[in-house]
Design an enzyme around this catalytic site. Structure first.
Site, PDB file in Angstrom:
ATOM      1  N   SER A  17      36.219  37.945  34.444  1.00  0.00           N
ATOM      2  CA  SER A  17      36.639  36.609  35.203  1.00  0.00           C
ATOM      3  C   SER A  17      36.743  38.180  36.541  1.00  0.00           C
ATOM      4  CB  SER A  17      37.353  36.040  35.378  1.00  0.00           C
ATOM      5  OG  SER A  17      38.593  36.135  35.072  1.00  0.00           O
ATOM      6  N   ASN A  18      37.184  39.081  36.073  1.00  0.00           N
ATOM      7  CA  ASN A  18      37.507  40.428  37.070  1.00  0.00           C
ATOM      8  C   ASN A  18      35.983  40.881  36.731  1.00  0.00           C
ATOM      9  OD1 ASN A  18      39.699  40.372  38.435  1.00  0.00           O
ATOM     10  ND2 ASN A  18      40.456  40.107  36.051  1.00  0.00           N
ATOM     11  N   ARG A  69      43.217  56.708  17.582  1.00  0.00           N
ATOM     12  CA  ARG A  69      42.615  56.568  19.061  1.00  0.00           C
ATOM     13  C   ARG A  69      42.062  57.824  19.579  1.00  0.00           C
ATOM     14  NH1 ARG A  69      45.832  53.208  22.206  1.00  0.00           N
ATOM     15  NH2 ARG A  69      47.668  52.324  20.907  1.00  0.00           N
ATOM     16  N   MET A  94      41.870  45.601  26.626  1.00  0.00           N
ATOM     17  CA  MET A  94      43.567  45.095  25.928  1.00  0.00           C
ATOM     18  C   MET A  94      43.709  46.610  25.101  1.00  0.00           C
ATOM     19  SD  MET A  94      44.726  42.744  27.773  1.00  0.00           S
ATOM     20  CE  MET A  94      46.192  42.369  26.336  1.00  0.00           C
ATOM     21  N   LEU A  97      44.601  53.249  26.898  1.00  0.00           N
ATOM     22  CA  LEU A  97      43.816  54.717  26.815  1.00  0.00           C
ATOM     23  C   LEU A  97      44.886  55.568  26.925  1.00  0.00           C
ATOM     24  CD1 LEU A  97      40.958  53.524  29.189  1.00  0.00           C
ATOM     25  CD2 LEU A  97      41.287  54.177  26.514  1.00  0.00           C
ATOM     26  N   ASN A 111      43.213  50.239  37.402  1.00  0.00           N
ATOM     27  CA  ASN A 111      43.699  49.117  36.568  1.00  0.00           C
ATOM     28  C   ASN A 111      43.657  47.946  37.212  1.00  0.00           C
ATOM     29  OD1 ASN A 111      44.105  47.586  34.203  1.00  0.00           O
ATOM     30  ND2 ASN A 111      45.570  48.130  34.235  1.00  0.00           N
ATOM     31  N   HIS A 113      46.513  44.549  37.586  1.00  0.00           N
ATOM     32  CA  HIS A 113      47.478  44.244  36.204  1.00  0.00           C
ATOM     33  C   HIS A 113      48.097  42.509  37.220  1.00  0.00           C
ATOM     34  CE1 HIS A 113      50.822  44.162  33.764  1.00  0.00           C
ATOM     35  NE2 HIS A 113      51.306  43.526  35.031  1.00  0.00           N
ATOM     36  N   ASP A 149      50.174  51.060  33.447  1.00  0.00           N
ATOM     37  CA  ASP A 149      50.884  50.320  34.483  1.00  0.00           C
ATOM     38  C   ASP A 149      51.708  50.638  35.121  1.00  0.00           C
ATOM     39  OD1 ASP A 149      49.208  48.419  33.413  1.00  0.00           O
ATOM     40  OD2 ASP A 149      51.075  47.379  32.251  1.00  0.00           O
ATOM     41  N   GLU A 178      43.284  38.690  42.322  1.00  0.00           N
ATOM     42  CA  GLU A 178      42.320  39.815  41.245  1.00  0.00           C
ATOM     43  C   GLU A 178      41.247  39.546  42.130  1.00  0.00           C
ATOM     44  OE1 GLU A 178      43.341  39.820  37.415  1.00  0.00           O
ATOM     45  OE2 GLU A 178      45.354  38.905  37.288  1.00  0.00           O
TER      46      GLU A 178
HETATM   47  C1  GRF Z   1      43.867  39.518  34.185  1.00  0.00           C
HETATM   48  O1  GRF Z   1      44.881  39.297  34.563  1.00  0.00           O
HETATM   49  C2  GRF Z   1      44.190  41.068  34.650  1.00  0.00           C
HETATM   50  O2  GRF Z   1      45.311  41.504  35.448  1.00  0.00           O
HETATM   51  C3  GRF Z   1      44.645  41.682  33.322  1.00  0.00           C
HETATM   52  O3  GRF Z   1      43.598  41.153  32.123  1.00  0.00           O
HETATM   53  C4  GRF Z   1      43.254  39.543  32.764  1.00  0.00           C
HETATM   54  C5  GRF Z   1      42.090  39.689  32.401  1.00  0.00           C
HETATM   55  O4  GRF Z   1      40.897  38.897  33.081  1.00  0.00           O
HETATM   56  N1  GRF Z   1      44.894  42.842  32.758  1.00  0.00           N
HETATM   57  P1  GRF Z   1      39.144  38.810  32.787  1.00  0.00           P
HETATM   58  O5  GRF Z   1      38.428  39.167  31.372  1.00  0.00           O
HETATM   59  O6  GRF Z   1      38.772  39.547  34.231  1.00  0.00           O
HETATM   60  O7  GRF Z   1      39.465  37.607  32.817  1.00  0.00           O
END
Ligand code: GRF
Length: 204
Positions: A17-18, A69, A94, A97, A111, A113, A149, A178
């Site tokens: 969604s971001n 990694r 997820m 890095l 990033n 968060h 973070d 976000e």
């Molecule tokens: C978001 O809550 C972001 O803050 C976190 O992971 C989630 C990702 O959501 N890092 P999406 O995949 O962007 O919907």
């Protein structure tokens, strides 16, 4: 960062969604940038479909197919360089890095968060906030450094916690913030009108 390189590489693992908020901001000219490629470590990430629908190139680089990694990080760096990416945006990616990746794009990785850092880093920021009992939490966009973070903060937005909030209701309100601040923070970074003082992101 490299002057005028407005080519974004967006890294995802899930629903995206971001990513969508960045796609929309570019489409609506709120963000002057090109999404050069979307990379997912998860072959089934729903965000890949969002990218394809928008006509954006996608790559799956599955961490499970790499021996270490650092081998994974190297493959990511090579892929992003292949698309001449100037700024890497983590959007629900997820995977941690390593220093190799961070050094390759030093100061050019963002990033998002779901908490007001430095409170509640790591996984499940919304749940951590609820369990701690804070009355205000939110969202943070920060520059990625090798520490989790913990890099310089570019933008934050606050969200009040109500008595009846659940992880889901709180997550939904944080997500709205976000989606609002991530494209704006990317635009700030791309403007180049900033410098880092200590650990502060300062406009110039
Ligand atoms: C978001 O809550 C972001 O803050 C976190 O992971 C989630 C990702 O959501 N890092 P999406 O995949 O962007 O919907």
């Amino acid at each position: 960062m490299t002057e005028n390189n407005r080519r974004l590489g967006i890294l995802i693992s899930g629903r995206g969604s971001n990513l969508q908020s960045i796609i929309d901001a570019v489409a609506e000219d709120r963000l002057v940038a090109v999404i050069a490629v979307v990379v997912s470590n998860e072959p089934g990430a729903a965000g890949l479909q969002r990218a394809r629908l928008a006509g954006i190139e996608t790559l799956v680089i599955d961490h499970r197919t790499f021996p270490s990694r650092s081998a994974y990080d190297t493959a990511l760096v090579e892929a992003l360089r292949g698309y001449n990416v100037g700024l890497v945006c983590l959007a629900g990616f997820m995977r941690l890095l390593g220093k190799g990746f961070v050094d390759a794009f030093s100061g050019r990785i963002l990033n998002i968060h779901p908490s007001l850092l430095p409170a509640f880093p790591g996984l499940h920021g919304q749940q951590q906030a609820l369990e701690y009992g804070v009355r205000v939490t939110g969202a943070t966009v920060h520059i990625v450094t090798p520490d989790l973070d913990a890099g310089p903060i570019v933008m934050q937005a606050s969200v009040a916690i109500g008595e009846d909030d659940t992880v889901q209701s709180l997550s939904e309100r944080i997500l709205v913030e976000e989606h609002r601040i991530y494209p704006e923070a990317i635009a700030r970074l791309l403007s180049g009108r900033w410098r880092i003082e200590g650990r502060r992101f300062v406009k110039i």
